[in-house]
Design a protein around this motif. Structure first.
Motif, short mmCIF file in Angstrom:
data_model
loop_
_atom_site.label_atom_id
_atom_site.label_comp_id
_atom_site.label_asym_id
_atom_site.label_seq_id
_atom_site.Cartn_x
_atom_site.Cartn_y
_atom_site.Cartn_z
N ARG A 52 37.94 33.60 36.79
CA ARG A 52 38.12 34.34 38.04
C ARG A 52 39.58 34.74 38.23
NH1 ARG A 52 34.05 30.61 39.64
NH2 ARG A 52 35.61 29.11 40.41
N LYS A 53 40.48 33.84 37.84
CA LYS A 53 41.90 34.17 37.91
C LYS A 53 42.24 35.32 36.96
CE LYS A 53 43.98 29.80 39.45
NZ LYS A 53 44.94 28.74 39.12
N ALA A 54 41.62 35.31 35.79
CA ALA A 54 41.88 36.38 34.83
C ALA A 54 41.49 37.74 35.41
CB ALA A 54 41.11 36.12 33.53
N ALA A 55 40.34 37.79 36.10
CA ALA A 55 39.90 39.04 36.72
C ALA A 55 40.89 39.48 37.81
CB ALA A 55 38.50 38.87 37.30
N SER A 56 41.35 38.51 38.60
CA SER A 56 42.30 38.82 39.67
C SER A 56 43.64 39.29 39.11
CB SER A 56 42.50 37.59 40.56
OG SER A 56 43.49 37.82 41.53
N SER A 58 44.17 40.61 36.27
CA SER A 58 43.98 41.90 35.61
C SER A 58 44.24 43.04 36.59
CB SER A 58 42.56 42.00 35.05
OG SER A 58 42.31 43.29 34.56
N ILE A 59 43.75 42.88 37.82
CA ILE A 59 43.97 43.90 38.85
C ILE A 59 45.44 43.96 39.24
CG2 ILE A 59 43.42 44.54 41.23
CD1 ILE A 59 40.68 43.20 40.79
N THR A 60 46.04 42.77 39.43
CA THR A 60 47.46 42.72 39.81
C THR A 60 48.35 43.39 38.77
OG1 THR A 60 47.11 40.64 41.02
CG2 THR A 60 49.37 41.16 40.38
N ILE A 61 48.11 43.05 37.51
CA ILE A 61 48.94 43.59 36.43
C ILE A 61 48.70 45.09 36.28
CG2 ILE A 61 49.43 43.48 33.96
CD1 ILE A 61 48.75 40.51 34.06
N SER A 62 47.47 45.54 36.51
CA SER A 62 47.17 46.97 36.41
C SER A 62 48.02 47.77 37.40
CB SER A 62 45.69 47.23 36.67
OG SER A 62 44.91 46.68 35.64
N ARG A 63 48.23 47.21 38.59
CA ARG A 63 49.07 47.89 39.58
C ARG A 63 50.51 47.96 39.10
NH1 ARG A 63 46.48 44.52 44.64
NH2 ARG A 63 44.54 45.74 44.84
N LEU A 64 50.98 46.89 38.49
CA LEU A 64 52.35 46.91 37.95
C LEU A 64 52.47 47.95 36.83
CD1 LEU A 64 53.14 43.07 37.71
CD2 LEU A 64 53.55 44.62 39.62
N VAL A 65 51.43 48.02 35.99
CA VAL A 65 51.45 48.99 34.89
C VAL A 65 51.51 50.41 35.43
CG1 VAL A 65 50.07 49.97 33.01
CG2 VAL A 65 50.28 47.49 33.23
N VAL A 116 59.41 44.00 40.50
CA VAL A 116 58.72 45.29 40.46
C VAL A 116 58.31 45.72 41.86
CG1 VAL A 116 56.72 46.54 39.58
CG2 VAL A 116 57.93 44.92 38.10
N LYS A 117 57.78 44.77 42.64
CA LYS A 117 57.34 45.12 43.99
C LYS A 117 58.52 45.50 44.88
CE LYS A 117 52.83 43.03 44.47
NZ LYS A 117 51.94 42.21 45.31
N ALA A 118 59.66 44.84 44.66
CA ALA A 118 60.85 45.19 45.44
C ALA A 118 61.28 46.62 45.12
CB ALA A 118 61.97 44.21 45.14
N ALA A 119 61.27 46.96 43.85
CA ALA A 119 61.65 48.32 43.45
C ALA A 119 60.65 49.34 44.00
CB ALA A 119 61.71 48.42 41.93
N GLU A 120 59.37 49.00 43.94
CA GLU A 120 58.34 49.90 44.45
C GLU A 120 58.50 50.08 45.97
OE1 GLU A 120 53.46 50.42 44.23
OE2 GLU A 120 54.38 48.45 43.90
N GLN A 272 48.34 42.76 30.42
CA GLN A 272 47.19 43.45 31.00
C GLN A 272 46.02 43.45 30.02
OE1 GLN A 272 47.39 47.72 31.12
NE2 GLN A 272 46.19 47.85 33.01
N GLU A 273 46.31 43.76 28.76
CA GLU A 273 45.24 43.79 27.75
C GLU A 273 44.65 42.40 27.55
OE1 GLU A 273 45.23 46.64 24.35
OE2 GLU A 273 45.64 44.81 23.20
#
Length: 657
Positions: A52-56, A58-65, A116-120, A272-273
């Motif tokens: 379940r953490k891997a799925a979560s 995956s979404i978090t890292i996709s946003r960073l990507v 990354v979030k600070a820069a965004e 992410q992969e």
């Protein structure tokens, strides 16, 4: 070849402690299609906390990507990179269980995500401020006809000030109704622009309840007055200075984001992969059955992969596994996944078969046949040597550049490359080199037939090819039905049409030979009788109607092959028109304008002709396979083989030995 890959059923029972490693092995191997296992004595498995953490994650890292991709340095791109894209380097990861992987990802996110979030956040907030400044400047520009301090356009304790725009045809009735509602206690200033009116209303606060409904009734679009003091023109200068400052801040924030992208992008994509593959692995867990100490899985496996997969399972489980490999049962034929099995020269053409649908397990795979017929039909329709050469050169470059990826571009380019050889061959047969360009230039071009002068012969040739193509399809259908035990279907549905086609061919070739004519009539009559009997048995009361409908349906399918001639004529016609236009222009010799424009027109026109006629050849050649040919024997209702397989573009997993 001609048959899908032989499949066997695999059933495995082993200890729970091997589950993660075994699933990872099968996922990396990619040879087994895992299926849902239903047993009464065990319960279904389910994703663990780590999955379940891997799925979560995956979404978090996709946003960073997504954010970092926008600010990473782009490659050179262009035609060269499209033709021969570079391979992405792969980073190795030693897999020691999902728990260790999740801990490593958490540590990575703990370091990287805040930066990354600070820069965004900095970019987004600065961009929002810039947008607000620009919006204010636009409003101030609208108000620039006013020579008053904009602070006077804001409401006070006693007065309400409303600034807005309204359609010009609504302005007069609005003013009349406002004055009436407030008993004349309203002051206004207005200015026309385009089809709107900009208006400033000033009235007492106590009249607001009367005033506001009137504004709503006439759809006044209110304008928010920008902050600051001074006339609109004075404030515009201040806002311009603020804008320059904020744009510099934004530029610096984007540079900081580019630095982060250069530093972290590859690692973020790598993790992410890894997370996406873990998420995919967890998707099969509900298909497994488990007890307190064991779990079981089942699925389909190509026979050729059995030794490798068995060895891997035994190695992972240290021999502590029950493994059963069995042949498919009769009642499982419809459920067997289909993996096409063709030699290398035909394998890229599997893409065309799969676009229509894969065969059932007891059907023939038509890929080797359409490798030839599709390419030949394409060549017949395009039918120009130089066009084939151009298509072949472009396709060869794409095949060379994309071979290492074995992607859709490679497969499509390969089909075009093979088709280009047939195009050049047919172009030589018809003596077409950029249409009749060589003839107009004074060269003698040898040809067997001329597309226009021998159009009737080309049509006859197209229809003869159509009969051969349809006969091949009915013959395959006859063989398959006979092999599968459907003798009635083989005779009534397939053999009938084979005899009808043979009868047509013999009658066409009889040429006054009485015996041959009788033979053709007999074949045609027997075929027609079998066809009618089949219609009566299959359709009963509707047989009379369907006999006529289906027979003329066959005639329509046969005549559909006339498109071979039609597109060959279209190719030659368009090329000829281009050549005639060039010939007309060429004679204008002043300042060499004629030859210069002629060369440009020739190159542009012929390239356009290559493109438009190649598209037509692709579509119509495919149609002859899908509609006419497949309609004689092929269903395409099989289930494609969808193996439990990892997607690896930037990562490479190393499993524990």
């Amino acid at each position: 070849m001609f048959r899908p890959e032989e499949m066997v059923k695999i059933e495995v029972i082993t200890l729970n402690r091997y589950k993660d490693t075994l699933l990872t092995y099968l996922h990396e191997n990619g040879a087994v299609e895992v299926r849902d296992l239903r047993v009464r004595v065990a319960q279904k498995d389910s994703p663990s906390e780590y999955h379940r953490k891997a799925a979560s994650y995956s979404i978090t890292i996709s946003r960073l990507v997504d954010f970092l991709r926008e600010y990473r340095k782009k490659g050179k791109g262009g035609i060269k990179e499209f033709i021969s894209p570079p391979e992405r380097p792969k980073k190795k990861y030693r897999y020691e269980g999902i728990e260790n992987l999740i801990k490593e990802v958490e540590g990575f996110l703990f370091r990287v995500e805040p930066e990354v979030k600070a820069a965004e956040g900095k970019i987004n907030s600065t961009q929002a401020e810039i947008d607000k400044i620009k919006e204010g400047m636009e409003i101030l520009d609208l108000l620039s006809f006013l020579k008053v301090d904009v602070s006077y356009l804001r409401s006070t304790n006693m007065l309400e000030v409303v600034v807005g725009t309204i359609d010009r045809n609504r302005f007069k009735p609005l003013v009349e109704e406002v004055q009436k509602a407030t008993e004349g206690r309203t002051v206004l200033v207005s200015r026309n622009f385009k089809d709107k009116v900009l208006v400033v209303f000033v009235f007492l606060k106590r009249d607001y309840e009367k005033f506001n409904p009137v504004l709503a009734k006439y759809s006044l679009e209110r304008i928010e007055i920008p902050e600051g003091k001074g006339t609109p023109k004075e404030l515009i200068r201040e806002y311009e200075e603020k804008l320059r400052t904020k744009e510099k801040e934004l530029e610096q924030a984007k540079k900081d984001a580019e630095t982060l992208a250069e530093k972290y992008y590859d690692d973020v994509v790598f993790y992410q992969e890894l997370m996406e593959n873990e998420r995919d692995k967890s998707a099969v867990l509900p298909m497994l059955a488990r007890t307190n100490i064991t779990f079981a899985l089942t699925g389909w496996l190509p026979r050729v992969n059995v030794p490798e997969v068995l060895g891997g399972i035994k190695r992972i489980t240290e021999g502590k596994a029950y493994i059963n490999i069995r042949e498919p049962r009769e009642d499982e034929l419809e459920d067997i996944p289909i993996k096409l099995n063709n030699p290398g020269w035909a394998k890229p053409f599997e893409m065309l078969t799969e676009m229509y649908g894969v065969p059932k397990y007891d059907e023939i795979d038509p890929t080797p046949i359409i490798t030839f017929t599709y390419s030949f039909f394409f060549g017949f329709m395009l039918t120009d040597f130089m066009y084939g050469l151009i298509v072949g050169l472009v396709a060869a470059l794409l095949v060379k550049g994309h071979r290492k990826f074995n992607d859709g571009t490679y497969k499509f380019a390969y089909t075009l490359l093979i088709s280009s050889f047939f195009t050049m061959f047919m172009g030589a047969i018809f003596g077409s080199y950029f249409g009749n360009a060589l003839d107009l230039a004074g060269f003698h071009v040898p040809r067997v037939w001329d597309t226009f002068e021998n159009a009737l012969i080309v049509l006859q040739l197209a229809l003869a090819i159509g009969l051969a193509h349809l006969f091949t399809g009915y013959t395959i259908g006859f063989t398959v039905k006979l092999k599968n035990g459907d003798k009635r279907g083989a005779i009534l549905d397939q053999l009938s049409w084979m005899l009808i086609i043979l009868g047509i061919v013999v009658l066409a070739l009889a040429s006054g030979n009485h015996n041959a004519k009788l033979t053709g009539e007999a074949l045609f009559g027997i075929g027609l009788l079998l066809f009618a009997v089949g219609e009566v048995i299959n359709n009963k009361g509707l047989a009379a109607l369907l006999i006529i409908s289906d027979f003329f349906g066959f005639v329509g399918s046969w005549l559909s092959y006339a498109r071979l001639m039609a597109l060959a004529l279209a190719t030659s016609g368009i090329a000829m028109v281009v050549n005639i236009l060039v010939q007309m222009i060429w004679g204008f010799k002043l300042l060499y304008i004629g030859p210069i424009i002629g060369v440009i027109l020739f190159i542009g026109g012929q390239l356009f002709s290559v493109a438009i006629n190649s598209l037509g050849a692709f579509v119509h050649s495919l149609r002859l396979q899908y509609v006419e040919f497949f309609g004689t024997f092929y269903s395409g209702d099989g289930k494609p083989f969808e193996p439990f397989k990892a997607k690896r573009e930037v990562s490479e997993l190393e499993l524990e030995a």
